[in-house]
Design an enzyme around this catalytic site. Structure first.
Site, short mmCIF file in Angstrom:
data_model
loop_
_atom_site.label_atom_id
_atom_site.label_comp_id
_atom_site.label_asym_id
_atom_site.label_seq_id
_atom_site.Cartn_x
_atom_site.Cartn_y
_atom_site.Cartn_z
N PHE A 157 0.80 -0.88 -0.13
CA PHE A 157 -0.41 -0.11 0.39
C PHE A 157 0.90 1.48 0.36
O PHE A 157 0.36 2.17 0.23
CB PHE A 157 -1.30 -0.11 1.29
CG PHE A 157 -2.04 -1.00 1.13
CD1 PHE A 157 -3.07 -0.76 0.53
CD2 PHE A 157 -1.63 -2.50 1.98
CE1 PHE A 157 -3.72 -1.95 0.51
CE2 PHE A 157 -2.47 -3.65 1.85
CZ PHE A 157 -3.68 -3.32 0.90
N PHE A 257 -8.19 13.03 0.17
CA PHE A 257 -8.12 12.42 -1.38
C PHE A 257 -9.23 12.89 -2.07
O PHE A 257 -9.58 12.86 -2.65
CB PHE A 257 -8.84 11.00 -1.06
CG PHE A 257 -7.06 10.86 -1.49
CD1 PHE A 257 -5.76 10.39 -0.59
CD2 PHE A 257 -7.19 10.01 -2.55
CE1 PHE A 257 -4.90 10.13 -1.60
CE2 PHE A 257 -6.36 9.69 -3.34
CZ PHE A 257 -4.77 9.21 -2.22
N GLY A 261 -8.91 18.73 -9.42
CA GLY A 261 -7.55 18.73 -9.83
C GLY A 261 -7.82 18.04 -11.66
O GLY A 261 -8.28 18.55 -12.21
N CYS A 268 -0.51 3.33 -11.16
CA CYS A 268 -1.58 2.23 -9.94
C CYS A 268 -3.38 2.31 -10.61
O CYS A 268 -3.67 1.32 -10.94
CB CYS A 268 -0.75 2.62 -8.69
SG CYS A 268 0.47 1.44 -8.07
N LYS A 271 -4.23 2.26 -14.08
CA LYS A 271 -4.47 0.11 -14.03
C LYS A 271 -5.55 -0.51 -13.05
O LYS A 271 -6.27 -1.57 -13.53
CB LYS A 271 -3.06 0.11 -14.32
CG LYS A 271 -2.32 -0.99 -12.98
CD LYS A 271 -1.31 -1.46 -13.63
CE LYS A 271 -0.67 -1.67 -12.12
NZ LYS A 271 -1.57 -2.40 -10.90
P1 NAD Z 1 8.12 -1.70 -11.62
O1 NAD Z 1 7.40 -1.28 -13.09
O2 NAD Z 1 8.30 0.23 -10.90
O3 NAD Z 1 8.85 -3.18 -11.51
C1 NAD Z 1 8.59 -4.02 -11.85
C2 NAD Z 1 10.45 -4.22 -12.18
O4 NAD Z 1 9.94 -5.80 -12.53
C3 NAD Z 1 10.96 -3.81 -13.39
O5 NAD Z 1 12.27 -3.70 -12.69
C4 NAD Z 1 10.70 -4.87 -14.37
O6 NAD Z 1 12.66 -5.50 -15.08
C5 NAD Z 1 11.21 -6.06 -12.89
N1 NAD Z 1 11.17 -7.40 -13.66
C6 NAD Z 1 10.36 -7.53 -14.12
N2 NAD Z 1 10.10 -9.69 -14.43
C7 NAD Z 1 10.80 -9.43 -13.62
C8 NAD Z 1 11.69 -11.10 -13.67
N3 NAD Z 1 11.12 -12.27 -14.45
N4 NAD Z 1 12.69 -11.47 -13.01
C9 NAD Z 1 13.32 -10.00 -12.33
N5 NAD Z 1 12.52 -8.50 -12.19
C10 NAD Z 1 11.39 -8.75 -12.90
O7 NAD Z 1 7.19 -1.90 -11.07
P2 NAD Z 1 6.12 -0.66 -9.49
O8 NAD Z 1 5.47 0.35 -10.00
O9 NAD Z 1 7.01 -1.37 -8.75
O10 NAD Z 1 5.28 -1.99 -9.44
C11 NAD Z 1 5.35 -3.68 -8.76
C12 NAD Z 1 3.92 -3.71 -8.68
O11 NAD Z 1 3.36 -3.40 -6.88
C13 NAD Z 1 3.01 -3.71 -8.95
O12 NAD Z 1 1.85 -4.57 -8.85
C14 NAD Z 1 1.84 -2.80 -8.93
O13 NAD Z 1 0.91 -2.75 -8.83
C15 NAD Z 1 2.38 -2.48 -7.85
N6 NAD Z 1 2.54 -1.49 -6.30
C16 NAD Z 1 3.16 0.07 -6.91
C17 NAD Z 1 3.09 0.93 -6.40
C18 NAD Z 1 3.81 1.80 -6.66
O14 NAD Z 1 3.25 3.21 -6.04
N7 NAD Z 1 4.60 2.00 -7.87
C19 NAD Z 1 2.86 0.96 -5.46
C20 NAD Z 1 1.62 -0.53 -4.75
C21 NAD Z 1 1.72 -1.58 -5.35
#
Ligand code: NAD
Length: 443
Positions: A157, A257, A261, A268, A271
């Site tokens: 989160f 929230f 804007g 997030c 999608k």
């Molecule tokens: P991101 O795109 O920043 O990072 C994902 C990473 O995974 C990339 O660097 C990619 O190269 C790597 N990857 C892909 N396949 C791989 C494999 N087989 N082995 C090793 N590495 C691999 O993604 P993110 O923003 O960190 O989000 C990750 C997940 O967390 C998503 O499902 C997202 O919805 C969720 N999430 C994101 C946030 C946010 O604020 N970004 C917050 C909570 C949850």
């Protein structure tokens, strides 16, 4: 504990670093060799406040390691966190190719690794995934190995821009598992993060998967709600800030929230709302509210664009527009689904020249726009000779600028404020033409 983060993006890197900081031995794995090379040099590939310091301290302490080698990453892991991206596919569904790819890699690695004494590893799905994905991950791993392992869902989160604080002091930690011993091991791992009584909520796996979507869908709904009200407010000559204050002082509504804007962006909410709508489509359950949340959000960008285009009589061709803020929100360099992209693309399409400034997102902005826009060295430099200023991200440094400087650098004193960071009365007094969201235009 020995932990492996699969995917070293915003979630994997922050989570891995924070878990190393409480004494765990953490390996972060990624397919992206350039990212891992930077991290090995102690350089964060993302901007996240406080991360650089935490990163270098834990690397120096020998608790945080980076690799592209799955064998090295998985060899001795007790808990493996899948933190890979789950972007929308071309139909809006969560694309599970990275998640299931990681699961197959884990299965192969478990099959070939030496049997260590101790308990079977726990495979934790931390990525945001549709209900039923943990079961698919389990099946993908079991298809590659006969060795035992346990599964848990543990949605994340954290918010970009405040990710370290969120991880260290979470409102709640959600763990989905069918097995009490796995729940106990996860509680042990997270014990340092819940010392102030914030709960670890253990539940069944499908419910844990759903909590994350339900939470993001709720937050997105609040944003679309207030934007719709702001548009109505504007049409009837009322002021959204006054309406908001009147509405938010009702304790049943609250004040979080509910800021009008340009609509939500980022990697997030857009999608996850689409993925929820797809879950409805796949199960035959109507998601009319979420459909509207999504549509209102998309429309909000054009409502704002119409103000800009309207000001230039629909023809900004030959004009220069300064843009403050590329990142989808302050505190991050993430530009995924940023409203600024829609605004700048439309301005370019209409023939305008765009000069942008963001405190940290020039590199990520460049990945989207290349040389199609120019990147100013400072917020004021972006203004030189421009026909208008457009504010897309509410970075703190934009909030109390030198208005005299703005006026003297702009060709015309015109400001389009997509985040309502200035006061209309003050802008009137200073002689600006000023457009914002849900408030009467000035000038
Ligand atoms: P991101 O795109 O920043 O990072 C994902 C990473 O995974 C990339 O660097 C990619 O190269 C790597 N990857 C892909 N396949 C791989 C494999 N087989 N082995 C090793 N590495 C691999 O993604 P993110 O923003 O960190 O989000 C990750 C997940 O967390 C998503 O499902 C997202 O919805 C969720 N999430 C994101 C946030 C946010 O604020 N970004 C917050 C909570 C949850």
């Amino acid at each position: 504990m020995r932990l492996t983060m699969v995917g070293t993006g915003y979630v994997g890197l922050v989570t891995g670093t924070c878990l190393a900081n409480t004494g765990n031995d953490v390996v972060c794995l990624d397919l992206d060799a350039a990212k891992i090379a930077k991290l090995r040099d102690g350089v964060s590939p993302i901007y996240e406040p406080g991360l650089d310091d935490l990163l270098s301290r834990n690397i120096e302490a020998g608790r945080l390691h980076f690799t592209t080698d799955p064998a090295e990453a998985y060899d001795r892991a007790e808990i493996i966190f899948i933190c890979v991206g789950t972007p929308s596919d071309d139909r809006g569904r969560a694309d599970l190719k990275y998640t299931l790819g990681a699961a197959r890699d884990i299965g192969d690695a478990l099959e070939s690794r030496d049997d260590h004494a101790g308990e079977a590893p726990i495979i934790v799905v931390k990525s945001t995934v549709p209900v039923g994905t943990n079961e698919k991950v389990r099946a993908a791993i079991a298809g590659r190995t006969s060795k035992p392992f346990h599964m848990a869902s543990n949605p994340e989160f954290l918010k970009e821009g405040a990710a370290i604080g969120d991880f260290n002091k979470p409102d709640r930690i959600v763990v989905g598992t069918h097995d009490e011993r796995t729940a106990e091991r996860m509680r042990h791992l997270y014990a340092p993060y819940v010392r102030q009584g914030n709960p670890i909520l253990c539940m069944d796996v499908p419910s844990a998967e759903m909590v994350k979507y339900a939470s993001n869908a709720m937050l997105a709904t609040k944003i679309s709600f207030i934007n719709e009200i702001a548009n109505l407010t504007e049409a009837y000559g009322a002021e959204i800030e006054q309406v908001r204050r009147g509405m938010c002082s009702d304790s049943r509504i609250g004040n979080k929230f509910l800021y009008p804007g340009l609509g939500y962006g980022g990697s997030c909410f857009p999608k996850d709302v689409l993925a929820c709508m797809s879950m409805g489509e796949d199960s035959g359950v109507p998601t009319e509210l979420l459909d509207a949340v999504h549509n209102v959000n998309q429309r909000q960008r054009s409502v704002f664009l119409d103000k800009i285009l309207g000001h230039f009589d629909g023809a900004p061709s030959g004009r220069t527009v300064a843009v403050w803020g590329i990142a989808f929100k302050p505190g991050t360099d993430d530009v995924r689904e940023a409203p600024s992209i829609t605004i700048m693309e439309a301005l370019l399409e209409a023939g305008a020249t765009v000069r942008a400034y963001d405190p940290v997102a020039h590199e990520t902005g460049h990945e989207v726009f290349g040389e199609r826009i120019t990147y100013a060295d400072s917020s004021y430099d972006a203004l030189d000779g421009a026909d208008a200023l457009v504010i897309c991200t509410e970075w703190s440094e934009f909030r109390t600028p030198d208005f005299g400087e703005i006026k003297s650098r702009l060709q015309l004193p015109v400001v389009f404020d997509g985040r309502n960071i200035f006061e209309p009365d003050e802008m009137r007094r200073l002689g600006f033409v000023y457009y914002s969201v849900g408030r009467r235009p000035v000038g």
